[in-house]
Design a protein around this motif. Sequence first.
Motif, short mmCIF file in Angstrom:
data_model
loop_
_atom_site.label_atom_id
_atom_site.label_comp_id
_atom_site.label_asym_id
_atom_site.label_seq_id
_atom_site.Cartn_x
_atom_site.Cartn_y
_atom_site.Cartn_z
N SER A 10 32.78 -4.88 13.78
CA SER A 10 32.39 -3.58 13.21
C SER A 10 30.93 -3.28 13.50
O SER A 10 30.56 -2.13 13.77
CB SER A 10 32.60 -3.58 11.69
OG SER A 10 33.94 -3.78 11.37
N SER A 14 29.88 -0.04 15.63
CA SER A 14 29.04 0.98 14.98
C SER A 14 27.67 1.08 15.64
O SER A 14 27.11 2.18 15.75
CB SER A 14 28.91 0.71 13.48
OG SER A 14 28.24 -0.50 13.24
N ALA A 17 28.26 3.19 18.69
CA ALA A 17 28.63 4.55 18.31
C ALA A 17 27.40 5.32 17.85
O ALA A 17 27.19 6.48 18.22
CB ALA A 17 29.69 4.53 17.22
N ILE A 18 26.56 4.69 17.05
CA ILE A 18 25.32 5.32 16.59
C ILE A 18 24.38 5.58 17.75
O ILE A 18 23.73 6.63 17.82
CB ILE A 18 24.66 4.47 15.48
CG1 ILE A 18 25.52 4.52 14.22
CG2 ILE A 18 23.24 4.94 15.19
CD1 ILE A 18 25.12 3.54 13.14
N SER A 30 24.00 0.21 11.05
CA SER A 30 25.14 -0.50 11.64
C SER A 30 25.51 -1.71 10.80
O SER A 30 26.69 -2.01 10.60
CB SER A 30 24.84 -0.93 13.07
OG SER A 30 24.60 0.19 13.88
N ILE A 33 27.28 -0.40 7.66
CA ILE A 33 28.64 0.04 8.00
C ILE A 33 29.54 -1.18 8.17
O ILE A 33 30.66 -1.23 7.63
CB ILE A 33 28.64 0.91 9.27
CG1 ILE A 33 27.97 2.26 8.98
CG2 ILE A 33 30.05 1.11 9.81
CD1 ILE A 33 27.69 3.09 10.23
N ALA A 34 29.07 -2.17 8.89
CA ALA A 34 29.86 -3.38 9.12
C ALA A 34 30.16 -4.11 7.82
O ALA A 34 31.29 -4.55 7.57
CB ALA A 34 29.14 -4.30 10.10
#
Length: 151
Positions: A10, A14, A17-18, A30, A33-34
């Motif tokens: 993750s 992320s 993606a960011i 990140s 989020i993870a």
Amino acid sequence: MKPLIILLSSFVISLFAIKIINREYDFALSGRIAMSIMLVFTAIGHFIFTQGMSMMIPKFIPYKGVFVHLTGVFEILLAISLLIPRLKYISGWTLIIFLLLMLPTNIYASINNINYQKGTFDGSGLSYLWFRIPLQFLFIIWTFLSTIRMC
């Protein structure tokens, strides 16, 4: 092992993606989020493996099933609050305290050979602690770095 895989994969997803969206890396976001994804993953286990997780709680504590469900809900609330910028600091400290408080449960489960997924007494035993204790401290350090140190 699964929570670690969820956390790391993750994080990588992320992070990139960011980077694509914002054109720069945001390691703290990140990381949060993870951690949030990992917490939701582990919280689901509280509802799927309630019987086995109840066995991880010492006998003198009543209402084990309710306690397992409440901690699952608490993990979901923490996962959400880690992603709310104004709550990330208090959520980080709350999660660190929660992780420290849950460590004795993992030690108890290992000493008693509890397999929480099966709800049996044929678990890995004390050898599991060689992985679990460092993993728990990794989660604590991860939380500190992504929520408190980066504020």
